[in-house]
Design an enzyme around this catalytic site. Structure first.
Site, mmCIF file in Angstrom:
data_model
loop_
_atom_site.group_PDB
_atom_site.id
_atom_site.type_symbol
_atom_site.label_atom_id
_atom_site.label_comp_id
_atom_site.label_asym_id
_atom_site.label_seq_id
_atom_site.Cartn_x
_atom_site.Cartn_y
_atom_site.Cartn_z
ATOM 1 C CE LYS A 67 20.668 -2.644 -38.161
ATOM 2 N NZ LYS A 67 21.488 -3.647 -38.827
ATOM 3 C CG ASP A 103 20.469 -6.790 -40.544
ATOM 4 O OD1 ASP A 103 20.505 -6.347 -41.709
ATOM 5 O OD2 ASP A 103 20.424 -6.058 -39.541
HETATM 6 P P1 NDP Z 1 28.917 -3.388 -32.987
HETATM 7 O O1 NDP Z 1 29.486 -2.040 -32.699
HETATM 8 O O2 NDP Z 1 27.634 -3.796 -32.358
HETATM 9 O O3 NDP Z 1 30.033 -4.513 -32.607
HETATM 10 C C1 NDP Z 1 31.359 -4.378 -32.962
HETATM 11 C C2 NDP Z 1 32.153 -5.654 -32.638
HETATM 12 O O4 NDP Z 1 33.440 -5.498 -33.227
HETATM 13 C C3 NDP Z 1 32.380 -5.922 -31.159
HETATM 14 O O5 NDP Z 1 32.313 -7.308 -30.941
HETATM 15 C C4 NDP Z 1 33.811 -5.396 -30.932
HETATM 16 O O6 NDP Z 1 34.509 -6.075 -29.908
HETATM 17 C C5 NDP Z 1 34.448 -5.744 -32.247
HETATM 18 N N1 NDP Z 1 35.610 -4.917 -32.592
HETATM 19 C C6 NDP Z 1 35.626 -3.601 -32.931
HETATM 20 N N2 NDP Z 1 36.875 -3.210 -33.240
HETATM 21 C C7 NDP Z 1 37.660 -4.319 -33.115
HETATM 22 C C8 NDP Z 1 39.050 -4.560 -33.311
HETATM 23 N N3 NDP Z 1 39.882 -3.589 -33.697
HETATM 24 N N4 NDP Z 1 39.511 -5.817 -33.094
HETATM 25 C C9 NDP Z 1 38.684 -6.800 -32.711
HETATM 26 N N5 NDP Z 1 37.356 -6.633 -32.502
HETATM 27 C C10 NDP Z 1 36.856 -5.396 -32.707
HETATM 28 O O7 NDP Z 1 28.846 -3.469 -34.589
HETATM 29 P P2 NDP Z 1 27.783 -4.246 -35.497
HETATM 30 O O8 NDP Z 1 27.645 -5.645 -35.021
HETATM 31 O O9 NDP Z 1 26.575 -3.413 -35.662
HETATM 32 O O10 NDP Z 1 28.530 -4.222 -36.941
HETATM 33 C C11 NDP Z 1 29.687 -5.003 -37.164
HETATM 34 C C12 NDP Z 1 30.146 -4.882 -38.622
HETATM 35 O O11 NDP Z 1 29.194 -5.459 -39.504
HETATM 36 C C13 NDP Z 1 30.360 -3.446 -39.097
HETATM 37 O O12 NDP Z 1 31.561 -3.411 -39.845
HETATM 38 C C14 NDP Z 1 29.162 -3.182 -39.984
HETATM 39 O O13 NDP Z 1 29.458 -2.236 -40.990
HETATM 40 C C15 NDP Z 1 28.915 -4.562 -40.578
HETATM 41 N N6 NDP Z 1 27.516 -4.793 -41.021
HETATM 42 C C16 NDP Z 1 27.264 -5.161 -42.318
HETATM 43 C C17 NDP Z 1 25.972 -5.422 -42.746
HETATM 44 C C18 NDP Z 1 25.713 -5.813 -44.181
HETATM 45 O O14 NDP Z 1 24.556 -5.823 -44.587
HETATM 46 N N7 NDP Z 1 26.717 -6.166 -44.956
HETATM 47 C C19 NDP Z 1 24.812 -5.301 -41.832
HETATM 48 C C20 NDP Z 1 25.170 -4.913 -40.485
HETATM 49 C C21 NDP Z 1 26.484 -4.670 -40.109
HETATM 50 P P3 NDP Z 1 34.435 -5.631 -28.348
HETATM 51 O O15 NDP Z 1 33.197 -6.283 -27.819
HETATM 52 O O16 NDP Z 1 35.677 -6.194 -27.760
HETATM 53 O O17 NDP Z 1 34.388 -4.132 -28.332
#
Ligand code: NDP
Length: 267
Positions: A67, A103
């Site tokens: 993206k 989104d």
């Molecule tokens: P990113 O990889 O950009 O960000 C992930 C985030 O999750 C970070 O803030 C990370 O924290 C946090 N994180 C990961 N694991 C953990 C954990 N075990 N405990 C606490 N925090 C955690 O992901 P995206 O923003 O691209 O996607 C996020 C979610 O949204 C995904 O599950 C994706 O499938 C979903 N999604 C759904 C959409 C829909 O249309 N329904 C569209 C887009 C996304 P840290 O910074 O500390 O690493």
């Protein structure tokens, strides 16, 4: 129906799991639009514009992890995507690649069914959280971000969004708690400490998880605490519907949206 078939794609890596083709093709069928939407594996995000033009796609969606590359490569970025700096939709407008982020408005449409949300606590600070937080800010809904790591918070500070890491957060009352972390996607983790979530759920009314197609531990705990819950299916649907409107230059009717939802659920 026009004679020439227009071609559309979803770019991602991996892309095999994507439900976008079945959703968009169901939409094309519903309005008799001569289009075909396929999956296109893209490994090098920097080639995304080249691939889009070489294959004569009329439009495309872009998913993980491209993206930001798609944003950088577009000829013109429109709307909130300019601030989010990530796009999920490309349109070919007379040979120019125009980019949008659907989104963000897709999320706003998805939470409309809750009604009357004034404050949101958003868990996570990834790409999705950036889009959601700016969309909420634009709607004048108070948004606070809480993330595991402090080093992801600069974007939110730059946009005057209240943001905290686990270390410096103090719970308050929020109408809606949103999980935009990937906790619960492929594991059984909660997005933050269970005690903290239980405190938040005592005063919140609604919980939303961006993960779709399953009841995550986050949603299960919210339900146990009597909150109204919703998974990410509507967010996926509405980002698709808004992209579809750009693809076909039409306004989606209720019937079309339901056809796309049915397409999404198939297979
Ligand atoms: P990113 O990889 O950009 O960000 C992930 C985030 O999750 C970070 O803030 C990370 O924290 C946090 N994180 C990961 N694991 C953990 C954990 N075990 N405990 C606490 N925090 C955690 O992901 P995206 O923003 O691209 O996607 C996020 C979610 O949204 C995904 O599950 C994706 O499938 C979903 N999604 C759904 C959409 C829909 O249309 N329904 C569209 C887009 C996304 P840290 O910074 O500390 O690493």
């Amino acid at each position: 129906m026009s004679d020439k078939k227009e071609l559309f794609a979803i770019f991602g890596n991996p892309v095999e799991h994507s439900k976008s083709p079945q959703m968009h093709n169901a939409g094309f069928k519903k309005i008799d639009f001569n289009g075909n939407y396929i999956k296109h594996l893209v490994e090098d995000g920097n080639k995304i514009k080249e691939i889009f033009l070489e294959n004569s796609y009329k439009g495309a969606n872009i998913t993980v992890p491209h993206k930001e590359y798609a944003y950088e490569n577009a000829d013109e970025v429109r709307g909130l995507a300019k601030d989010i700096k990530a796009v999920n939709t490309y349109i070919n407008e007379n040979g120019k690649v125009i980019a949008y982020n659907t989104d963000a408005p897709g999320f706003i449409k998805a939470i409309e069914s809750f009604g009357g949300i004034k404050s949101v606590l958003l868990l996570g600070a990834g790409g999705t959280a950036k889009a959601i937080s700016l969309a909420l800010q634009k709607e004048k809904i108070e948004v606070t971000v809480l993330n595991r790591s402090e080093n992801k918070l600069d974007f939110f500070k730059e946009h005057n969004i209240k943001c905290y890491s686990w270390e410096n957060f103090q719970a308050k009352k929020y109408d809606l708690i949103v999980n935009s972390t990937s906790a619960g996607l492929k594991d059984e983790y909660l997005p933050c400490n269970k005690k903290l979530l239980e405190t938040l759920f005592k005063t919140a009314k609604f919980a939303f998880d961006c993960v779709y197609g399953k009841i995550t531990p986050f949603l299960a705990l919210a339900k146990e605490n009597n909150l109204e819950i919703k998974d990410g299916e509507d967010m996926l649907l509405y980002q698709g519907v808004l992209a579809f409107e750009y693809f076909t230059n039409t306004k989606a009717s209720k019937e079309l949206i339901e056809a796309m939802r049915k397409g999404l659920k198939e297979g």
